[in-house]
Write an enzyme that holds these catalytic residues in place. Structure first.
Site, PDB file in Angstrom:
ATOM      1  CD  GLU A 102      37.698  46.306  47.883  1.00 50.92           C
ATOM      2  OE1 GLU A 102      38.852  46.322  48.338  1.00 50.92           O
ATOM      3  OE2 GLU A 102      37.397  45.712  46.835  1.00 50.92           O
ATOM      4  CG  HIS A 121      38.866  47.737  42.893  1.00 54.81           C
ATOM      5  ND1 HIS A 121      40.187  47.452  43.171  1.00 54.81           N
ATOM      6  CD2 HIS A 121      38.132  46.818  43.568  1.00 54.81           C
ATOM      7  CE1 HIS A 121      40.243  46.421  43.990  1.00 54.81           C
ATOM      8  NE2 HIS A 121      39.004  46.010  44.246  1.00 54.81           N
ATOM      9  CG  HIS A 123      39.109  41.323  42.666  1.00 46.37           C
ATOM     10  ND1 HIS A 123      37.947  40.857  43.236  1.00 46.37           N
ATOM     11  CD2 HIS A 123      39.395  42.486  43.297  1.00 46.37           C
ATOM     12  CE1 HIS A 123      37.542  41.704  44.179  1.00 46.37           C
ATOM     13  NE2 HIS A 123      38.396  42.715  44.225  1.00 46.37           N
ATOM     14  CG  HIS A 193      42.448  43.335  46.668  1.00 42.10           C
ATOM     15  ND1 HIS A 193      42.093  44.319  47.562  1.00 42.10           N
ATOM     16  CD2 HIS A 193      41.366  43.168  45.876  1.00 42.10           C
ATOM     17  CE1 HIS A 193      40.848  44.710  47.328  1.00 42.10           C
ATOM     18  NE2 HIS A 193      40.395  44.019  46.311  1.00 42.10           N
TER      19      HIS A 193
HETATM   20 MN    MN Z   1      38.451  44.434  45.575  1.00 45.31          MN
END
Ligand code: MN
Length: 269
Positions: A102, A121, A123, A193
């Site tokens: 990603e 980034h 979760h 996500h």
């Molecule tokens: Mn991710």
């Protein structure tokens, strides 16, 4: 090998090996490298990332590059694990190591937003409900999260990838789409996500990532009590200015905490 190849790794999870391109930029500053390593550990300690998630910084000697760890759990990252990338997600020299699938999240946001110097980034579990709820939106409930503004955008991957994707930002088109949803905001939720948070420095991005997670926890608590009285638009601006000036205070504490954790490991058997 000219194109990105994604395949199943030993643990069955996707890994990505990609051909290198170009020559390294001038060596990044010591501070930048040290803060990026510390950011990885801080985000783990504050439960923003677990084995997954990543943080990057724009290269301070070349704004068309960014630094991001190789594919690994953030808490274990050392400076030897950092890889330089072009904004299109191609590593300059990954030494054959796998890179995050990603990474396009980072490159495409740096490409779209000149003001962004760091990207987180994650979760983070507390924010996920606000990405999937059809009625509730993530909004600032306290002065520490005024940077959220009155509305937190939600990225809907189905609009770009259809209704059978794995929800991962696995190419440039998806990264560009995500950057479009982020717009001028500091945080974009990713439906089903997680979330991506940006800042004008590593410290600011980490601060915002931690307080986005805490706001989500508090908002969920408040919603259970009934109707919620959120910050006004004026309050979001004023608190962002005043609390934003205190980012170093949090950073200095959090950095000390992870250094102490590390000293403890070194001192142990
Ligand atoms: Mn991710």
């Amino acid at each position: 090998m000219n194109e990105n190849t994604a395949h199943a790794g030993r643990d069955g999870l996707p890994v990505s090996i990609q051909a290198d391109r170009g020559e390294p930029a001038e060596t990044p500053s010591r501070t930048l490298v040290e803060e990026l390593v510390a950011a990885n550990r801080i985000l783990f300690r504050h439960r923003v990332v677990d084995a997954f998630g990543h943080v990057s910084v724009r290269h301070d000697k070349d704004s068309s590059r960014f630094l991001l760890a190789r594919n690994m759990a953030p808490a274990l990252v050392t400076e030897l694990d950092l890889v330089e990338f072009h904004l299109d997600g191609t590593p300059v020299d990954a030494h054959g190591r796998s890179v995050y699938l990603e990474r396009f999240i980072h490159g495409e946001i740096y490409r779209a937003r000149e003001d962004v110097m760091a990207v987180v980034h994650s979760h983070a579990p507390a924010v996920v409900p606000f990405g999937v709820s059809r009625s509730a939106t993530l909004m600032p409930v306290w002065h520490m999260s005024g940077f959220l503004g009155l509305e937190t955008p939600v990225f809907e991957i189905r609009e770009t990838a259809g209704d059978a994707s794995d929800l991962l930002i696995r190419d440039n088109a998806l990264g560009e789409s995500l950057a479009g949803s982020l717009g001028d905001a500091c945080v974009v939720l990713m439906r089903g996500h997680g979330a991506t948070v940006v800042g004008a420095s590593i410290r600011e991005a980490v601060f915002r990532a931690v307080y986005t997670q805490l706001n989500a926890e508090l908002q969920l608590n408040a919603l259970q009590l009934g109707d919620v009285n959120y910050l006004t638009e004026g309050e979001t601006h004023t608190t962002t200015a005043s609390v934003g000036s205190q980012v170093d205070r949090a950073w200095n504490l959090w950095k000390r905490e992870v250094e102490a954790d590390h000293d403890g490991e070194d001192g142990g058997a």
